[in-house]
Design a protein around this motif. Sequence first.
Motif, PDB file in Angstrom:
ATOM      1  N   LEU A 131       7.775   1.818 -27.181  1.00  0.00           N
ATOM      2  CA  LEU A 131       8.312   2.189 -25.876  1.00  0.00           C
ATOM      3  C   LEU A 131       7.926   1.150 -24.822  1.00  0.00           C
ATOM      4  O   LEU A 131       8.764   0.717 -24.023  1.00  0.00           O
ATOM      5  CB  LEU A 131       7.816   3.571 -25.450  1.00  0.00           C
ATOM      6  N   LEU A 132       6.672   0.724 -24.828  1.00  0.00           N
ATOM      7  CA  LEU A 132       6.220  -0.256 -23.844  1.00  0.00           C
ATOM      8  C   LEU A 132       6.877  -1.613 -24.059  1.00  0.00           C
ATOM      9  O   LEU A 132       7.195  -2.314 -23.092  1.00  0.00           O
ATOM     10  CB  LEU A 132       4.699  -0.364 -23.860  1.00  0.00           C
ATOM     11  N   LEU A 133       7.119  -1.983 -25.299  1.00  0.00           N
ATOM     12  CA  LEU A 133       7.830  -3.230 -25.570  1.00  0.00           C
ATOM     13  C   LEU A 133       9.264  -3.149 -25.054  1.00  0.00           C
ATOM     14  O   LEU A 133       9.754  -4.077 -24.397  1.00  0.00           O
ATOM     15  CB  LEU A 133       7.831  -3.539 -27.070  1.00  0.00           C
ATOM     16  N   LEU A 134       9.933  -2.031 -25.303  1.00  0.00           N
ATOM     17  CA  LEU A 134      11.305  -1.856 -24.809  1.00  0.00           C
ATOM     18  C   LEU A 134      11.349  -1.866 -23.283  1.00  0.00           C
ATOM     19  O   LEU A 134      12.220  -2.497 -22.687  1.00  0.00           O
ATOM     20  CB  LEU A 134      11.901  -0.557 -25.362  1.00  0.00           C
ATOM     21  N   GLU A 135      10.398  -1.181 -22.651  1.00  0.00           N
ATOM     22  CA  GLU A 135      10.329  -1.189 -21.184  1.00  0.00           C
ATOM     23  C   GLU A 135      10.059  -2.608 -20.674  1.00  0.00           C
ATOM     24  O   GLU A 135      10.656  -3.043 -19.692  1.00  0.00           O
ATOM     25  CB  GLU A 135       9.254  -0.230 -20.667  1.00  0.00           C
TER      26      GLU A 135
ATOM     27  N   VAL B 215       0.836  -1.208   0.000  1.00  0.00           N
ATOM     28  CA  VAL B 215       0.000   0.000   0.000  1.00  0.00           C
ATOM     29  C   VAL B 215       0.869   1.256   0.000  1.00  0.00           C
ATOM     30  O   VAL B 215       0.598   2.211  -0.741  1.00  0.00           O
ATOM     31  CB  VAL B 215      -0.977  -0.013   1.200  1.00  0.00           C
ATOM     32  N   LEU B 216       1.924   1.262   0.826  1.00  0.00           N
ATOM     33  CA  LEU B 216       2.805   2.438   0.853  1.00  0.00           C
ATOM     34  C   LEU B 216       3.495   2.647  -0.490  1.00  0.00           C
ATOM     35  O   LEU B 216       3.636   3.781  -0.952  1.00  0.00           O
ATOM     36  CB  LEU B 216       3.840   2.323   1.978  1.00  0.00           C
ATOM     37  N   PHE B 217       3.923   1.553  -1.129  1.00  0.00           N
ATOM     38  CA  PHE B 217       4.518   1.705  -2.463  1.00  0.00           C
ATOM     39  C   PHE B 217       3.516   2.321  -3.432  1.00  0.00           C
ATOM     40  O   PHE B 217       3.843   3.244  -4.179  1.00  0.00           O
ATOM     41  CB  PHE B 217       5.028   0.372  -3.022  1.00  0.00           C
ATOM     42  N   GLN B 218       2.291   1.807  -3.440  1.00  0.00           N
ATOM     43  CA  GLN B 218       1.281   2.332  -4.364  1.00  0.00           C
ATOM     44  C   GLN B 218       0.964   3.800  -4.079  1.00  0.00           C
ATOM     45  O   GLN B 218       0.757   4.586  -5.003  1.00  0.00           O
ATOM     46  CB  GLN B 218       0.003   1.492  -4.304  1.00  0.00           C
TER      47      GLN B 218
ATOM     48  N   LEU C 253       8.070 -12.959 -17.114  1.00  0.00           N
ATOM     49  CA  LEU C 253       6.700 -12.841 -17.606  1.00  0.00           C
ATOM     50  C   LEU C 253       6.046 -11.560 -17.084  1.00  0.00           C
ATOM     51  O   LEU C 253       5.434 -10.801 -17.836  1.00  0.00           O
ATOM     52  CB  LEU C 253       5.896 -14.076 -17.194  1.00  0.00           C
ATOM     53  N   MET C 254       6.186 -11.306 -15.785  1.00  0.00           N
ATOM     54  CA  MET C 254       5.613 -10.091 -15.182  1.00  0.00           C
ATOM     55  C   MET C 254       6.291  -8.843 -15.750  1.00  0.00           C
ATOM     56  O   MET C 254       5.634  -7.838 -16.016  1.00  0.00           O
ATOM     57  CB  MET C 254       5.757 -10.133 -13.666  1.00  0.00           C
ATOM     58  N   GLY C 255       7.608  -8.906 -15.890  1.00  0.00           N
ATOM     59  CA  GLY C 255       8.334  -7.759 -16.429  1.00  0.00           C
ATOM     60  C   GLY C 255       7.897  -7.414 -17.838  1.00  0.00           C
ATOM     61  O   GLY C 255       7.714  -6.244 -18.175  1.00  0.00           O
ATOM     62  N   LEU C 256       7.701  -8.427 -18.655  1.00  0.00           N
ATOM     63  CA  LEU C 256       7.332  -8.203 -20.051  1.00  0.00           C
ATOM     64  C   LEU C 256       5.871  -7.809 -20.226  1.00  0.00           C
ATOM     65  O   LEU C 256       5.553  -6.924 -21.021  1.00  0.00           O
ATOM     66  CB  LEU C 256       7.625  -9.471 -20.864  1.00  0.00           C
TER      67      LEU C 256
ATOM     68  N   SER D  60       2.138  -0.220 -15.945  1.00  0.00           N
ATOM     69  CA  SER D  60       2.492   0.781 -14.939  1.00  0.00           C
ATOM     70  C   SER D  60       3.177   1.978 -15.615  1.00  0.00           C
ATOM     71  O   SER D  60       2.917   3.131 -15.267  1.00  0.00           O
ATOM     72  CB  SER D  60       3.416   0.167 -13.884  1.00  0.00           C
ATOM     73  N   TYR D  61       4.040   1.697 -16.588  1.00  0.00           N
ATOM     74  CA  TYR D  61       4.692   2.784 -17.324  1.00  0.00           C
ATOM     75  C   TYR D  61       3.668   3.590 -18.122  1.00  0.00           C
ATOM     76  O   TYR D  61       3.717   4.807 -18.160  1.00  0.00           O
ATOM     77  CB  TYR D  61       5.783   2.239 -18.260  1.00  0.00           C
ATOM     78  N   TRP D  62       2.757   2.895 -18.765  1.00  0.00           N
ATOM     79  CA  TRP D  62       1.730   3.577 -19.545  1.00  0.00           C
ATOM     80  C   TRP D  62       0.928   4.516 -18.642  1.00  0.00           C
ATOM     81  O   TRP D  62       0.715   5.679 -18.976  1.00  0.00           O
ATOM     82  CB  TRP D  62       0.816   2.543 -20.215  1.00  0.00           C
ATOM     83  N   ALA D  63       0.483   4.002 -17.482  1.00  0.00           N
ATOM     84  CA  ALA D  63      -0.287   4.835 -16.543  1.00  0.00           C
ATOM     85  C   ALA D  63       0.564   5.985 -16.021  1.00  0.00           C
ATOM     86  O   ALA D  63       0.092   7.127 -15.922  1.00  0.00           O
ATOM     87  CB  ALA D  63      -0.804   3.986 -15.384  1.00  0.00           C
ATOM     88  N   GLY D  64       1.816   5.708 -15.689  1.00  0.00           N
ATOM     89  CA  GLY D  64       2.709   6.749 -15.197  1.00  0.00           C
ATOM     90  C   GLY D  64       2.949   7.843 -16.223  1.00  0.00           C
ATOM     91  O   GLY D  64       2.991   9.037 -15.890  1.00  0.00           O
TER      92      GLY D  64
END
Length: 170
Positions: free
Chosen positions: A145-149, A14-17, A117-120, A126-130
Amino acid sequence: MAKGSKSLLALNAVLFQLVWFIAVQGNNRYALLALLFLLVVHFMLMKPDRQELRLIVAVPVVGIVADTLIMNAGWIEYHGTHHFIIPIWLCVLWVAFATTLKHSLNWLFKTFWLPPLMGLLVVPFSYWAGIRLSGSQPLIPMERLLLLEGLFWAVLLTLIGHIERKQEQP
Protein backbone atom coordinates in the motif's frame (compact mmCIF):
# COMPACT_ATOMS: atom_id res chain seq x y z
CA MET A 1 3.21 40.47 7.09
CA ALA A 2 3.91 40.51 3.37
CA LYS A 3 2.63 37.71 1.17
CA GLY A 4 5.41 35.14 0.94
CA SER A 5 7.07 36.23 4.17
CA LYS A 6 8.74 33.57 6.29
CA SER A 7 6.13 34.11 9.01
CA LEU A 8 3.27 33.44 6.57
CA LEU A 9 5.02 30.38 5.16
CA ALA A 10 5.50 29.02 8.68
CA LEU A 11 1.86 29.77 9.54
CA ASN A 12 0.76 27.98 6.37
CA ALA A 13 2.79 24.89 7.31
CA VAL A 14 1.65 24.91 10.95
CA LEU A 15 -2.03 25.30 10.03
CA PHE A 16 -1.76 22.42 7.56
CA GLN A 17 -0.17 20.20 10.21
CA LEU A 18 -2.85 21.18 12.72
CA VAL A 19 -5.62 20.32 10.26
CA TRP A 20 -3.82 17.08 9.36
CA PHE A 21 -3.65 16.02 13.00
CA ILE A 22 -7.28 16.92 13.70
CA ALA A 23 -8.52 15.27 10.51
CA VAL A 24 -6.73 11.95 10.95
CA GLN A 25 -8.51 11.52 14.27
CA GLY A 26 -11.46 10.62 12.04
CA ASN A 27 -14.01 13.12 13.37
CA ASN A 28 -15.61 14.72 10.30
CA ARG A 29 -17.12 17.64 12.22
CA TYR A 30 -13.82 18.68 13.82
CA ALA A 31 -12.01 18.18 10.53
CA LEU A 32 -14.45 20.48 8.73
CA LEU A 33 -14.18 23.12 11.46
CA ALA A 34 -10.38 22.99 11.30
CA LEU A 35 -10.49 23.29 7.51
CA LEU A 36 -12.88 26.24 7.71
CA PHE A 37 -10.47 27.99 10.09
CA LEU A 38 -7.52 27.23 7.79
CA LEU A 39 -9.38 28.53 4.72
CA VAL A 40 -10.48 31.76 6.42
CA VAL A 41 -6.92 32.46 7.53
CA HIS A 42 -5.54 31.41 4.14
CA PHE A 43 -7.84 33.65 2.13
CA MET A 44 -7.39 36.61 4.48
CA LEU A 45 -3.59 36.45 4.64
CA MET A 46 -2.45 34.68 1.47
CA LYS A 47 -4.95 36.27 -0.93
CA PRO A 48 -4.82 33.45 -3.50
CA ASP A 49 -4.66 34.36 -7.19
CA ARG A 50 -6.47 32.49 -9.99
CA GLN A 51 -3.65 29.97 -10.44
CA GLU A 52 -3.71 29.06 -6.77
CA LEU A 53 -7.51 28.85 -6.71
CA ARG A 54 -7.33 26.38 -9.59
CA LEU A 55 -4.85 24.27 -7.60
CA ILE A 56 -7.03 24.45 -4.47
CA VAL A 57 -9.90 22.99 -6.53
CA ALA A 58 -8.09 20.66 -8.94
CA VAL A 59 -5.66 18.92 -6.59
CA PRO A 60 -8.36 17.83 -4.10
CA VAL A 61 -10.54 16.57 -6.96
CA VAL A 62 -7.66 14.44 -8.29
CA GLY A 63 -6.73 13.24 -4.79
CA ILE A 64 -10.28 12.43 -3.72
CA VAL A 65 -10.91 10.49 -6.93
CA ALA A 66 -7.59 8.61 -6.55
CA ASP A 67 -8.15 7.76 -2.87
CA THR A 68 -11.74 6.72 -3.63
CA LEU A 69 -10.47 4.40 -6.38
CA ILE A 70 -7.85 2.97 -4.02
CA MET A 71 -10.50 2.39 -1.36
CA ASN A 72 -12.97 0.84 -3.81
CA ALA A 73 -10.23 -1.40 -5.23
CA GLY A 74 -10.11 -2.98 -1.78
CA TRP A 75 -6.66 -1.75 -0.82
CA ILE A 76 -7.70 0.14 2.32
CA GLU A 77 -10.68 0.57 4.58
CA TYR A 78 -10.87 4.10 5.94
CA HIS A 79 -12.35 4.69 9.38
CA GLY A 80 -15.75 6.34 9.02
CA THR A 81 -16.43 5.13 5.48
CA HIS A 82 -19.85 3.73 4.81
CA HIS A 83 -20.30 4.93 1.27
CA PHE A 84 -18.76 4.88 -2.16
CA ILE A 85 -16.50 7.89 -1.51
CA ILE A 86 -13.69 8.39 1.01
CA PRO A 87 -14.63 9.93 4.37
CA ILE A 88 -14.98 13.68 4.80
CA TRP A 89 -11.92 13.88 7.04
CA LEU A 90 -9.76 12.58 4.19
CA CYS A 91 -11.34 15.03 1.71
CA VAL A 92 -10.44 17.78 4.20
CA LEU A 93 -6.80 16.69 4.05
CA TRP A 94 -6.74 17.09 0.29
CA VAL A 95 -8.08 20.65 0.46
CA ALA A 96 -5.71 21.58 3.28
CA PHE A 97 -2.76 20.10 1.37
CA ALA A 98 -3.64 22.16 -1.72
CA THR A 99 -3.31 25.38 0.31
CA THR A 100 0.39 24.62 0.89
CA LEU A 101 1.43 24.24 -2.74
CA LYS A 102 2.06 27.91 -3.51
CA HIS A 103 3.38 28.68 -0.04
CA SER A 104 5.09 26.38 2.47
CA LEU A 105 5.68 23.65 -0.12
CA ASN A 106 6.66 25.96 -2.97
CA TRP A 107 10.37 25.13 -2.43
CA LEU A 108 9.64 21.54 -3.43
CA PHE A 109 8.87 22.50 -7.02
CA LYS A 110 12.05 24.43 -7.78
CA THR A 111 13.75 21.34 -9.26
CA PHE A 112 12.44 18.54 -11.43
CA TRP A 113 13.91 15.71 -9.33
CA LEU A 114 12.76 16.63 -5.82
CA PRO A 115 8.96 16.20 -6.23
CA PRO A 116 9.09 12.54 -7.34
CA LEU A 117 11.70 11.74 -4.71
CA MET A 118 9.60 13.29 -1.91
CA GLY A 119 6.43 11.68 -3.24
CA LEU A 120 8.00 8.23 -3.35
CA LEU A 121 10.03 8.32 -0.13
CA VAL A 122 8.43 10.82 2.28
CA VAL A 123 4.67 11.01 1.66
CA PRO A 124 4.10 7.29 2.43
CA PHE A 125 5.18 7.97 6.03
CA SER A 126 2.35 10.49 6.31
CA TYR A 127 -0.06 7.83 5.02
CA TRP A 128 1.30 5.28 7.47
CA ALA A 129 0.83 7.71 10.39
CA GLY A 130 -2.61 8.72 9.13
CA ILE A 131 -3.70 5.09 8.85
CA ARG A 132 -2.53 4.40 12.39
CA LEU A 133 -4.10 7.51 13.94
CA SER A 134 -7.40 7.29 12.06
CA GLY A 135 -8.13 3.67 12.86
CA SER A 136 -8.13 2.80 9.15
CA GLN A 137 -7.02 -0.63 7.98
CA PRO A 138 -4.92 -1.60 4.98
CA LEU A 139 -6.53 -4.55 3.22
CA ILE A 140 -3.34 -5.42 1.36
CA PRO A 141 0.13 -5.68 2.93
CA MET A 142 1.14 -2.29 4.33
CA GLU A 143 4.41 -2.28 2.37
CA ARG A 144 2.52 -2.70 -0.90
CA LEU A 145 0.00 0.00 0.00
CA LEU A 146 2.78 2.44 0.90
CA LEU A 147 4.65 1.66 -2.31
CA LEU A 148 1.49 2.28 -4.36
CA GLU A 149 0.82 5.53 -2.48
CA GLY A 150 4.45 6.58 -3.00
CA LEU A 151 4.21 5.94 -6.74
CA PHE A 152 0.93 7.88 -6.95
CA TRP A 153 2.43 10.81 -5.03
CA ALA A 154 5.62 10.75 -7.09
CA VAL A 155 3.53 11.20 -10.22
CA LEU A 156 1.19 13.77 -8.64
CA LEU A 157 3.97 15.95 -7.23
CA THR A 158 5.91 15.69 -10.51
CA LEU A 159 2.85 16.93 -12.43
CA ILE A 160 2.25 19.76 -9.96
CA GLY A 161 5.93 20.72 -10.20
CA HIS A 162 5.76 20.72 -13.99
CA ILE A 163 2.69 22.97 -13.90
CA GLU A 164 4.32 25.29 -11.35
CA ARG A 165 7.54 25.67 -13.36
CA LYS A 166 5.56 26.31 -16.56
CA GLN A 167 3.50 29.04 -14.89
CA GLU A 168 6.66 30.78 -13.64
CA GLN A 169 8.13 31.00 -17.16
CA PRO A 170 7.59 34.35 -18.95
